[in-house]
Design a protein around this motif. Structure first.
Motif, PDB file in Angstrom:
ATOM      1  N   VAL A  36     101.682  14.804  -8.921  1.00 26.76           N
ATOM      2  CA  VAL A  36     101.845  13.499  -9.872  1.00 26.76           C
ATOM      3  C   VAL A  36     101.832  12.420  -9.020  1.00 26.76           C
ATOM      4  O   VAL A  36     103.033  12.193  -8.352  1.00 26.76           O
ATOM      5  N   LEU A  37     101.032  11.565  -9.009  1.00 21.72           N
ATOM      6  CA  LEU A  37     101.125  10.291  -8.251  1.00 21.72           C
ATOM      7  C   LEU A  37     101.349   8.852  -9.157  1.00 21.72           C
ATOM      8  O   LEU A  37     101.021   8.879 -10.163  1.00 21.72           O
ATOM      9  N   LEU A  38     102.430   8.124  -8.418  1.00 22.74           N
ATOM     10  CA  LEU A  38     102.771   7.113  -9.158  1.00 22.74           C
ATOM     11  C   LEU A  38     102.365   5.712  -8.469  1.00 22.74           C
ATOM     12  O   LEU A  38     103.190   5.516  -7.407  1.00 22.74           O
ATOM     13  N   GLY A  39     101.416   4.998  -8.772  1.00 24.67           N
ATOM     14  CA  GLY A  39     100.998   3.768  -8.249  1.00 24.67           C
ATOM     15  C   GLY A  39     101.174   2.585  -9.202  1.00 24.67           C
ATOM     16  O   GLY A  39     102.200   2.655 -10.094  1.00 24.67           O
ATOM     17  N   THR A  40     100.624   1.477  -9.021  1.00 20.90           N
ATOM     18  CA  THR A  40     100.989   0.509  -9.770  1.00 20.90           C
ATOM     19  C   THR A  40      99.620  -0.790  -9.804  1.00 20.90           C
ATOM     20  O   THR A  40      99.021  -0.543  -8.976  1.00 20.90           O
ATOM     21  N   PHE A  41      99.699  -1.530 -10.860  1.00 23.76           N
ATOM     22  CA  PHE A  41      98.652  -2.521 -10.781  1.00 23.76           C
ATOM     23  C   PHE A  41      99.211  -3.772  -9.950  1.00 23.76           C
ATOM     24  O   PHE A  41     100.237  -4.040  -9.951  1.00 23.76           O
ATOM     25  N   VAL A  42      98.357  -4.421  -9.191  1.00 28.90           N
ATOM     26  CA  VAL A  42      98.857  -5.568  -8.356  1.00 28.90           C
ATOM     27  C   VAL A  42      98.158  -6.850  -8.739  1.00 28.90           C
ATOM     28  O   VAL A  42      97.126  -6.901  -9.042  1.00 28.90           O
ATOM     29  N   LYS A  43      98.868  -7.738  -9.454  1.00 31.51           N
ATOM     30  CA  LYS A  43      98.401  -8.915 -10.213  1.00 31.51           C
ATOM     31  C   LYS A  43      98.414 -10.198  -9.077  1.00 31.51           C
ATOM     32  O   LYS A  43      97.825 -11.143  -9.580  1.00 31.51           O
TER      33      LYS A  43
ATOM     34  N   ALA B 115     107.210   0.235   0.510  1.00 26.46           N
ATOM     35  CA  ALA B 115     107.661   1.032  -0.753  1.00 26.46           C
ATOM     36  C   ALA B 115     107.197   2.211  -0.829  1.00 26.46           C
ATOM     37  O   ALA B 115     107.616   3.273  -1.599  1.00 26.46           O
ATOM     38  N   GLU B 116     106.113   2.699   0.118  1.00 27.05           N
ATOM     39  CA  GLU B 116     105.532   4.064   0.068  1.00 27.05           C
ATOM     40  C   GLU B 116     104.822   4.367  -1.237  1.00 27.05           C
ATOM     41  O   GLU B 116     105.080   5.587  -1.369  1.00 27.05           O
ATOM     42  N   LEU B 117     104.185   3.238  -1.658  1.00 31.58           N
ATOM     43  CA  LEU B 117     103.444   3.779  -3.000  1.00 31.58           C
ATOM     44  C   LEU B 117     102.040   4.596  -2.492  1.00 31.58           C
ATOM     45  O   LEU B 117     101.570   4.444  -1.430  1.00 31.58           O
ATOM     46  N   PRO B 118     101.888   5.754  -3.080  1.00 32.25           N
ATOM     47  CA  PRO B 118     100.663   6.557  -2.755  1.00 32.25           C
ATOM     48  C   PRO B 118      99.254   5.889  -3.170  1.00 32.25           C
ATOM     49  O   PRO B 118      98.486   6.065  -2.416  1.00 32.25           O
ATOM     50  N   PHE B 119      99.227   4.859  -3.962  1.00 29.47           N
ATOM     51  CA  PHE B 119      98.084   4.017  -4.086  1.00 29.47           C
ATOM     52  C   PHE B 119      98.320   2.870  -4.968  1.00 29.47           C
ATOM     53  O   PHE B 119      99.270   2.521  -5.604  1.00 29.47           O
ATOM     54  N   ILE B 120      97.545   1.734  -4.917  1.00 29.66           N
ATOM     55  CA  ILE B 120      97.715   0.479  -5.749  1.00 29.66           C
ATOM     56  C   ILE B 120      96.300   0.320  -6.266  1.00 29.66           C
ATOM     57  O   ILE B 120      95.228   0.837  -5.795  1.00 29.66           O
ATOM     58  N   VAL B 121      96.212  -0.480  -7.360  1.00 24.32           N
ATOM     59  CA  VAL B 121      94.991  -0.926  -8.087  1.00 24.32           C
ATOM     60  C   VAL B 121      94.957  -2.352  -8.303  1.00 24.32           C
ATOM     61  O   VAL B 121      95.899  -3.026  -8.817  1.00 24.32           O
ATOM     62  N   LEU B 122      94.262  -3.164  -7.135  1.00 26.95           N
ATOM     63  CA  LEU B 122      94.096  -4.499  -7.410  1.00 26.95           C
ATOM     64  C   LEU B 122      93.467  -4.814  -8.879  1.00 26.95           C
ATOM     65  O   LEU B 122      92.325  -4.424  -9.131  1.00 26.95           O
ATOM     66  N   ASP B 123      94.105  -5.581  -9.574  1.00 26.13           N
ATOM     67  CA  ASP B 123      93.749  -5.883 -11.044  1.00 26.13           C
ATOM     68  C   ASP B 123      92.628  -7.130 -11.104  1.00 26.13           C
ATOM     69  O   ASP B 123      93.241  -8.320 -11.624  1.00 26.13           O
TER      70      ASP B 123
END
Length: 249
Positions: free
Chosen positions: A12-19, A32-40
Motif C-alpha cells: 500500500v502506497l501513501l503519497g500526497t497531492f502537491v499544491k 520525507a521519502e514519499l513513494p510518489f507525489i501528484v502535482l495538482d
C-alpha cells in the motif's frame, strides 16, 4: 519505482497531492521519502513553467511524479508527459469511449501522442526513437479518476480499457454529485466499493484521496492500494496547529 506495470503491487502506497508550484517543496517531500507525489494542476496554480521545474526536481530526486491535469485535452496531457512526468491522472472520466481516447493520447501511435525527440522525456534528442517509444509504452502511468455518477455506472467497462493502468476514486466530488453531506454517505461508500470491485475484476490498482492515513486503513482492507493523503498545505496547517495546541495546553 512507482510503476503499476506490469503487475499490481501488494504494498500500500501513501503519497500526497502537491499544491505549491515550486521545486523547493518537491525537494522537501523527497526527503520525507514519499513513494510518489501528484502535482495538482487541476486545483492549484501550475502552469507549464512551474510544472516543468517541479517535475525536474522530482526526477532529480528519483521521486515518481504524477500530474493531475485540469482536463483531458491532448495538449494538456502532452505537456505533462513531455516534461517527464511519470504519468497523468485524468479527472472526470465517465465513459469507456472517453477512457479509450485518453489512453490513446497518452501513448505514441496513430492518432495518439505527438512525438518529439527534443523533450526531457526523450533526453533532449539523445535517446533513440525506438528506445523512447519502448520506454514510454512500458512506463507511462495513466490513471482514470472516477468522480461522477455516470463514471460509476460505466465503471466496469472503463476498468477494462487497455491503456488505463489504474483507477482513482474521487470521493469528495462523488459526495457533491450525489447531493450528500459527507464522504461517509452510503451512496458514496457503495459507489467506492463498486469501483474497487471493478478494478479487482480487471486486475488493476485503485487509488483514493483520504484526509489522513487513519482513514486509509479501512479502505486498504477493502482493496485500495494507493492513497493521496491530504496535501502539503494540510500537513503544514495540521503540524503547526498541533504545536500551538501543545503550547496552549
Amino acid at each position: 519505482m512507482f510503476n503499476f506495470k506490469p503487475s499490481i503491487s501488494e504494498q500500500v502506497l501513501l503519497g500526497t497531492f502537491v499544491k505549491t508550484p515550486h521545486p523547493h517543496i518537491i525537494e522537501v517531500l523527497a526527503i520525507a521519502e514519499l513513494p510518489f507525489i501528484v502535482l495538482d494542476a487541476e486545483h492549484a496554480p501550475f502552469d507549464r513553467a512551474s510544472l516543468d521545474v517541479c517535475i525536474l526536481a522530482a526526477r532529480a530526486h528519483q521521486l515518481p511524479c504524477l500530474v493531475r491535469v485540469p482536463d483531458s485535452n491532448p495538449s494538456t496531457v502532452l505537456n505533462a508527459l513531455d516534461c517527464g512526468a511519470t504519468g497523468v491522472q485524468i479527472p472526470h472520466v465517465c465513459t469507456a469511449q472517453q477512457a479509450e481516447d485518453i489512453a490513446r493520447m497518452c501513448h505514441y501511435g496513430e492518432r495518439g501522442r505527438g512525438y518529439a525527440g527534443s523533450s526531457r522525456a526523450a533526453c533532449y534528442t539523445t535517446k533513440p526513437m525506438a528506445k523512447h517509444l519502448s520506454d514510454s509504452k512500458a512506463k507511462t502511468v495513466v490513471i482514470a479518476q472516477i468522480e461522477d455518477p455516470e463514471g460509476v455506472e460505466n465503471i466496469e467497462r472503463i476498468a477494462q480499457v487497455e491503456g488505463i493502468d489504474a483507477l482513482f476514486i474521487g470521493q469528495v466530488d462523488l459526495t457533491v454529485a450525489y447531493g450528500a453531506s459527507s464522504v461517509n454517505d452510503d451512496r458514496v461508500t457503495q459507489a467506492s466499493i463498486r469501483i474497487i470491485e471493478a478494478a479487482k475484476a480487471s486486475h488493476k490498482p485503485v487509488g483514493m484521496f483520504v484526509a489522513t492515513a487513519e482513514a486509509a486503513k479501512q479502505w486498504a482492507e477493502l482493496g485500495v492500494q494507493f492513497f493521496c493523503v491530504g496535501s502539503e498545505h494540510k500537513m503544514i496547517i495540521d503540524g503547526f496547529k498541533r504545536e500551538i495546541n501543545v503550547m496552549n495546553s
